[in-house]
Design a protein around this motif. Structure first.
Motif, PDB file in Angstrom:
ATOM      1  N   UNK A 135       8.375  -3.513 -12.231  1.00 61.21           N
ATOM      2  CA  UNK A 135       7.172  -4.129 -13.046  1.00 61.21           C
ATOM      3  C   UNK A 135       7.150  -3.342 -14.434  1.00 61.21           C
ATOM      4  N   UNK A 136       6.194  -3.774 -15.208  1.00 60.48           N
ATOM      5  CA  UNK A 136       5.784  -3.037 -16.458  1.00 60.48           C
ATOM      6  C   UNK A 136       4.907  -1.848 -16.243  1.00 60.48           C
ATOM      7  N   UNK A 137       3.991  -2.110 -15.534  1.00 64.26           N
ATOM      8  CA  UNK A 137       2.954  -0.883 -15.210  1.00 64.26           C
ATOM      9  C   UNK A 137       2.377  -0.913 -13.849  1.00 64.26           C
ATOM     10  N   UNK A 138       2.057   0.270 -13.300  1.00 64.03           N
ATOM     11  CA  UNK A 138       1.548   0.413 -11.848  1.00 64.03           C
ATOM     12  C   UNK A 138      -0.149   0.992 -12.020  1.00 64.03           C
ATOM     13  N   UNK A 139      -0.962   0.936 -11.320  1.00 61.62           N
ATOM     14  CA  UNK A 139      -1.996   1.780 -11.119  1.00 61.62           C
ATOM     15  C   UNK A 139      -2.013   3.054 -11.660  1.00 61.62           C
ATOM     16  N   UNK A 140      -3.144   3.705 -12.459  1.00 63.49           N
ATOM     17  CA  UNK A 140      -2.826   5.167 -12.792  1.00 63.49           C
ATOM     18  C   UNK A 140      -1.516   5.410 -13.562  1.00 63.49           C
ATOM     19  N   UNK A 141      -0.741   4.334 -14.062  1.00 58.25           N
ATOM     20  CA  UNK A 141       0.643   4.872 -14.639  1.00 58.25           C
ATOM     21  C   UNK A 141       1.683   5.387 -13.564  1.00 58.25           C
ATOM     22  N   UNK A 142       1.412   5.326 -12.510  1.00 61.77           N
ATOM     23  CA  UNK A 142       2.334   5.656 -11.416  1.00 61.77           C
ATOM     24  C   UNK A 142       3.467   5.037 -11.337  1.00 61.77           C
ATOM     25  N   UNK A 143       4.779   5.785 -11.204  1.00 65.63           N
ATOM     26  CA  UNK A 143       6.081   5.367 -11.420  1.00 65.63           C
ATOM     27  C   UNK A 143       6.468   4.571 -10.251  1.00 65.63           C
ATOM     28  N   UNK A 144       5.866   4.553  -9.028  1.00 62.99           N
ATOM     29  CA  UNK A 144       6.231   3.719  -7.927  1.00 62.99           C
ATOM     30  C   UNK A 144       4.980   3.472  -7.178  1.00 62.99           C
ATOM     31  N   UNK A 145       4.915   2.335  -6.346  1.00 68.84           N
ATOM     32  CA  UNK A 145       4.011   1.849  -5.335  1.00 68.84           C
ATOM     33  C   UNK A 145       4.677   1.016  -3.808  1.00 68.84           C
ATOM     34  N   UNK A 146       4.462   1.529  -2.980  1.00 68.53           N
ATOM     35  CA  UNK A 146       5.088   0.874  -1.589  1.00 68.53           C
ATOM     36  C   UNK A 146       3.686   0.432  -0.773  1.00 68.53           C
ATOM     37  N   UNK A 147       4.112  -0.890  -0.104  1.00 68.21           N
ATOM     38  CA  UNK A 147       3.447  -1.330   0.714  1.00 68.21           C
ATOM     39  C   UNK A 147       4.017  -1.575   1.942  1.00 68.21           C
ATOM     40  N   UNK A 148       3.329  -1.601   3.120  1.00 69.01           N
ATOM     41  CA  UNK A 148       4.182  -1.980   4.499  1.00 69.01           C
ATOM     42  C   UNK A 148       3.669  -3.042   5.106  1.00 69.01           C
ATOM     43  N   UNK A 149       4.403  -3.698   6.016  1.00 68.15           N
ATOM     44  CA  UNK A 149       3.774  -4.409   7.253  1.00 68.15           C
ATOM     45  C   UNK A 149       4.538  -3.995   8.587  1.00 68.15           C
ATOM     46  N   UNK A 150       3.520  -3.637   9.334  1.00 70.31           N
ATOM     47  CA  UNK A 150       4.182  -3.289  10.702  1.00 70.31           C
ATOM     48  C   UNK A 150       3.640  -3.962  11.991  1.00 70.31           C
ATOM     49  N   UNK A 151       4.691  -4.151  12.881  1.00 71.67           N
ATOM     50  CA  UNK A 151       4.188  -4.453  14.262  1.00 71.67           C
ATOM     51  C   UNK A 151       3.762  -3.310  15.258  1.00 71.67           C
ATOM     52  N   UNK A 152       2.725  -3.374  15.978  1.00 70.69           N
ATOM     53  CA  UNK A 152       2.452  -2.463  16.538  1.00 70.69           C
ATOM     54  C   UNK A 152       2.051  -2.926  18.038  1.00 70.69           C
ATOM     55  N   UNK A 153       2.330  -1.819  18.930  1.00 74.22           N
ATOM     56  CA  UNK A 153       2.159  -2.216  20.513  1.00 74.22           C
ATOM     57  C   UNK A 153       0.576  -2.030  20.645  1.00 74.22           C
ATOM     58  N   UNK A 154       0.144  -3.293  21.557  1.00 77.10           N
ATOM     59  CA  UNK A 154      -1.193  -3.044  21.981  1.00 77.10           C
ATOM     60  C   UNK A 154      -1.366  -1.946  23.010  1.00 77.10           C
ATOM     61  N   UNK A 155      -2.738  -1.616  22.937  1.00 75.91           N
ATOM     62  CA  UNK A 155      -3.181  -0.411  23.807  1.00 75.91           C
ATOM     63  C   UNK A 155      -3.813  -0.844  25.050  1.00 75.91           C
TER      64      UNK A 155
END
Length: 155
Positions: A135-155
């Protein structure tokens, strides 16, 4: 301490405090058996260690290390809503964004910083689908950004 956090400690890494949002959102949302993180920047101690474009002001190697920090911050966000990282059943999807110089084509290798961390600390549960986007630019001029989707066990 969870087994995941013990594995991080073996690697010389610690789970950081959850990074404060920089706008109007929350770090993670738990919905059913999924957790969605917001995009995590490579914030350390409340600030970015470096800014700029990968392939210009930031080297690919440094950016890969920053992506690992993003991965740690994402795990911290997950923990904030599920309490115990050992509840992670599977990392379903990773999306990595790299603020890239126009001629930089090594975006996937940068995002490997997060992907390799997840595979190392979670084993088979850390193997995931992924998108790596320049991408051209990220928030705060950060070089990298990562997001996750995870599946979790119920309690």
């Amino acid at each position: 301490m969870s087994k995941v956090e013990e594995k991080l400690a073996e690697l010389g890494l610690t789970l950081p405090p959850v990074a404060a949002p920089v706008a109007a959102y929350v770090p993670a949302v738990h919905s059913g058996d999924l957790v969605f993180t917001s995009g995590q920047l490579p914030v350390v101690g409340g600030k970015l260690p470096t800014t700029g474009k990968v392939g210009a002001e930031v080297s690919p190697e440094e950016a890969k290390d920053l992506a690992q920090i993003c991965g740690l911050n994402a795990l911290a966000a997950v923990k904030s809503v599920i309490g115990d990282l050992d509840r992670i059943e599977r990392v379903v999807k990773v999306v990595g964004f790299v603020a890239a110089a126009p001629d930089f084509i090594g975006v996937p290798a940068v995002v490997n910083g997060a992907s390799e961390l997840l595979g190392t600390v979670l084993g088979d549960a850390g193997v995931h689908a992924r998108s790596a986007v320049g991408v051209a630019v990220l928030p705060l001029d950060a070089p990298v950004e990562v997001e996750l989707v995870v599946r979790v066990k119920s309690v």
